[in-house]
Design a protein around this motif. Sequence first.
Motif, mmCIF file in Angstrom:
data_model
loop_
_atom_site.group_PDB
_atom_site.id
_atom_site.type_symbol
_atom_site.label_atom_id
_atom_site.label_comp_id
_atom_site.label_asym_id
_atom_site.label_seq_id
_atom_site.Cartn_x
_atom_site.Cartn_y
_atom_site.Cartn_z
ATOM 1 N N CYS A 1 0.833 -1.209 0.000
ATOM 2 C CA CYS A 1 0.000 0.000 0.000
ATOM 3 C C CYS A 1 0.868 1.261 0.000
ATOM 4 C CB CYS A 1 -0.916 0.011 1.221
ATOM 5 S SG CYS A 1 -1.963 -1.457 1.373
ATOM 6 N N ARG A 2 1.944 1.232 0.766
ATOM 7 C CA ARG A 2 2.810 2.410 0.871
ATOM 8 C C ARG A 2 3.484 2.732 -0.454
ATOM 9 N NH1 ARG A 2 3.943 3.990 6.230
ATOM 10 N NH2 ARG A 2 3.176 2.534 7.813
ATOM 11 N N LYS A 3 3.743 1.710 -1.266
ATOM 12 C CA LYS A 3 4.410 1.941 -2.553
ATOM 13 C C LYS A 3 3.573 2.832 -3.465
ATOM 14 C CE LYS A 3 6.883 -2.495 -2.619
ATOM 15 N NZ LYS A 3 6.957 -3.834 -3.267
ATOM 16 N N LYS A 4 2.265 2.789 -3.310
ATOM 17 C CA LYS A 4 1.382 3.517 -4.208
ATOM 18 C C LYS A 4 0.863 4.811 -3.603
ATOM 19 C CE LYS A 4 -0.053 -0.588 -6.741
ATOM 20 N NZ LYS A 4 -1.186 -1.311 -7.368
ATOM 21 N N VAL A 5 1.382 5.174 -2.434
ATOM 22 C CA VAL A 5 0.943 6.411 -1.788
ATOM 23 C C VAL A 5 1.470 7.610 -2.565
ATOM 24 C CG1 VAL A 5 1.258 7.881 0.229
ATOM 25 C CG2 VAL A 5 0.670 5.479 0.526
ATOM 26 N N ARG A 6 0.563 8.498 -2.912
ATOM 27 C CA ARG A 6 0.945 9.782 -3.508
ATOM 28 C C ARG A 6 0.540 10.842 -2.505
ATOM 29 N NH1 ARG A 6 -0.732 10.975 -9.590
ATOM 30 N NH2 ARG A 6 -2.822 10.767 -8.689
ATOM 31 N N VAL A 7 1.521 11.388 -1.816
ATOM 32 C CA VAL A 7 1.255 12.228 -0.650
ATOM 33 C C VAL A 7 0.525 13.505 -1.024
ATOM 34 C CG1 VAL A 7 2.317 13.527 1.227
ATOM 35 C CG2 VAL A 7 3.190 11.255 0.619
ATOM 36 N N THR A 8 0.976 14.199 -2.061
ATOM 37 C CA THR A 8 0.366 15.469 -2.440
ATOM 38 C C THR A 8 -0.026 15.442 -3.908
ATOM 39 O OG1 THR A 8 2.528 16.441 -2.944
ATOM 40 C CG2 THR A 8 1.669 16.766 -0.718
ATOM 41 N N ALA A 9 -0.930 16.334 -4.262
ATOM 42 C CA ALA A 9 -1.337 16.477 -5.656
ATOM 43 C C ALA A 9 -0.176 17.036 -6.462
ATOM 44 C CB ALA A 9 -2.548 17.400 -5.750
ATOM 45 N N CYS B 1 -6.354 1.237 -2.301
ATOM 46 C CA CYS B 1 -7.245 0.135 -2.687
ATOM 47 C C CYS B 1 -6.674 -1.212 -2.270
ATOM 48 C CB CYS B 1 -7.470 0.158 -4.199
ATOM 49 S SG CYS B 1 -8.217 1.684 -4.803
ATOM 50 N N GLU B 2 -5.335 -1.312 -2.212
ATOM 51 C CA GLU B 2 -4.708 -2.577 -1.836
ATOM 52 C C GLU B 2 -4.960 -2.922 -0.369
ATOM 53 O OE1 GLU B 2 -3.353 -0.223 -3.627
ATOM 54 O OE2 GLU B 2 -3.205 -1.273 -5.537
ATOM 55 N N CYS B 3 -5.250 -1.911 0.439
ATOM 56 C CA CYS B 3 -5.544 -2.141 1.861
ATOM 57 C C CYS B 3 -7.032 -2.428 1.984
ATOM 58 C CB CYS B 3 -5.151 -0.920 2.693
ATOM 59 S SG CYS B 3 -5.201 -1.192 4.470
ATOM 60 N N ARG B 4 -7.414 -3.626 1.604
ATOM 61 C CA ARG B 4 -8.833 -3.976 1.507
ATOM 62 C C ARG B 4 -9.273 -4.836 2.680
ATOM 63 N NH1 ARG B 4 -6.252 -6.833 -2.618
ATOM 64 N NH2 ARG B 4 -6.973 -5.304 -4.126
ATOM 65 N N LEU B 5 -10.581 -4.985 2.791
ATOM 66 C CA LEU B 5 -11.175 -5.810 3.839
ATOM 67 C C LEU B 5 -10.825 -7.272 3.604
ATOM 68 C CD1 LEU B 5 -13.090 -5.625 6.310
ATOM 69 C CD2 LEU B 5 -14.985 -6.009 4.736
ATOM 70 N N ASP B 6 -10.216 -7.892 4.613
ATOM 71 C CA ASP B 6 -9.715 -9.269 4.505
ATOM 72 C C ASP B 6 -10.521 -10.170 5.444
ATOM 73 O OD1 ASP B 6 -8.352 -11.636 4.350
ATOM 74 O OD2 ASP B 6 -6.386 -10.807 4.826
ATOM 75 N N ASP B 7 -11.217 -11.142 4.869
ATOM 76 C CA ASP B 7 -12.033 -12.044 5.678
ATOM 77 C C ASP B 7 -11.203 -12.858 6.662
ATOM 78 O OD1 ASP B 7 -13.993 -11.059 4.105
ATOM 79 O OD2 ASP B 7 -14.660 -12.971 3.271
ATOM 80 N N LEU C 1 -15.437 -0.110 -0.486
ATOM 81 C CA LEU C 1 -14.284 0.539 0.140
ATOM 82 C C LEU C 1 -13.116 0.699 -0.819
ATOM 83 C CD1 LEU C 1 -14.325 -1.441 3.519
ATOM 84 C CD2 LEU C 1 -15.328 0.817 3.073
ATOM 85 N N ARG C 2 -13.347 0.490 -2.109
ATOM 86 C CA ARG C 2 -12.235 0.476 -3.055
ATOM 87 C C ARG C 2 -11.576 1.833 -3.225
ATOM 88 N NH1 ARG C 2 -15.232 -2.051 -8.027
ATOM 89 N NH2 ARG C 2 -16.909 -0.842 -7.042
ATOM 90 N N GLY C 3 -12.258 2.906 -2.868
ATOM 91 C CA GLY C 3 -11.665 4.225 -3.011
ATOM 92 C C GLY C 3 -11.070 4.776 -1.732
ATOM 93 N N THR C 4 -11.417 4.188 -0.602
ATOM 94 C CA THR C 4 -10.900 4.686 0.679
ATOM 95 C C THR C 4 -10.180 3.601 1.463
ATOM 96 O OG1 THR C 4 -12.985 4.190 1.811
ATOM 97 C CG2 THR C 4 -12.763 6.373 0.840
ATOM 98 N N GLY C 5 -10.150 2.383 0.938
ATOM 99 C CA GLY C 5 -9.493 1.294 1.648
ATOM 100 C C GLY C 5 -10.062 1.112 3.049
ATOM 101 N N MET C 6 -9.206 0.647 3.939
ATOM 102 C CA MET C 6 -9.641 0.430 5.314
ATOM 103 C C MET C 6 -9.807 1.735 6.087
ATOM 104 S SD MET C 6 -10.395 -2.667 5.946
ATOM 105 C CE MET C 6 -10.470 -2.592 7.727
#
Length: 325
Positions: free
Chosen positions: A50-58, A93-99, A143-148
Motif C-alpha cells: 500500500c505504501r508503494k502507491k501512496v501519492r502524498v500530495t497532488a 485500494c490494496e488495503c482492503r477488507l480481509d475475511d 471501500l475500493r476508493g478509501t481502503g480500510m
Amino acid sequence: ISEDLRRAQEEWEAVEEIQSGLGGMSASAAPLISFNEALQYFQTADLSDCRKKVRVTARRQGLAALVRFLFGPPRLQPQLQGEQELALAMAQCECRLDDNERVHMRILQTIYKKLTHSRLGCPRYGAHWEELGFQGADPGTDLRGTGMLGLMQMLYFVMDSQTLPLAQEIFKLSHHETQAPAITLILLQNFPFCIMSVNITHIVIQALREECLSRECNRRQQVIAVLNDLYTAAFLQLYRIWKWQHKTIADSGFLLKELESSTKKKPKQLLKSLEAYMSQSPAADGLQQPSPPSTSVGSSQAGEEINFTGICDLQVELEGEARLI
C-alpha cells in the motif's frame, strides 16, 4: 439449564461460527474493538504494498506549482509525514477488507453492533449490510476508493463516546420518512449511511493530499486525529443541512460538492463548528437550522437518480476538484 436449552444454544453458536467469517469465533462473542486498538494494528501491519502507491500530495507543474509555493498553505512538518503516509496507505485500494484478518472482522462487527444497538454479531455477507447503508451484501466492495480508512473512520465515529450520539442520530435520519406539511406526498429523507460516510472519507483524503490540512496538523502535531475530527465535522454539516432543509437523495451530489469545497477551503470553520456542537453551546446544539445555501448554484433535479460507485472506478483528476464517488 435444561438439556434441551443447552443443546439449542450449542446449535445456534455453531451456526454463528459458520456464518460469521471470524475464523471460527462466534460473531456474538467477537469483542468490540476500539479505534486505538485498531490503529495500533495498522501501525505494526505490513502495508508495504500500500505504501508503494501512496501519492502524498497532488502533483502541480509550472505556474500552478509556483503559485502554490508562494501563496499556498504551509508544508506538513517532517515529523508528521510518517503519520500522513500511514493514513494514505490505509486509504489505498490494496488495503482492503480481509475475511481472514481477525482485526478487520472485529472492526466490521463493532460498527454493526454500535449502529444497530445489537448485542449479537451478524454474518459476514448478507442483506443486513444494505440496512446499514452499503450498496450490497459485501461491504468490502464499497471501500475500493478509501481502503480500510473508510471503515476506520466509521469505527472512530461509533466508538468515541462524544461522537456516538451524533452517529446514531445521523443513522436514524438515514432511515427517516417524514410527512411534508400541507403536502400529500411523502418526503423521503433516507440515504445510504455507510456510502455517505465513504464519500466524506474520500473528501477528507483529498483535502489532506492537497495540503489543505497542513496548518491544522502542524498546530496540533497530529494527522489522523485531525482527519477524524474533520470527517466528523463534515458529517455534522451534512446532517444539519439534510435535516433542516429537507434534502433527499436527489440532492446528494450537489450537497457533497458543496461539502468538498467547504472541507478544502474552510476546514478550520468546520472544526470550530464541531467543537461548539460537542460543547453543547446554544448556537450549536444540533437543533438550529443552518443558513440557506447560495442560490447561485442549483440543486439536483428532483427525481434524478444518484448512483454511488467505487472511487477506484473513476479517473480522479487531482489538479482540479476531486471527483466524488
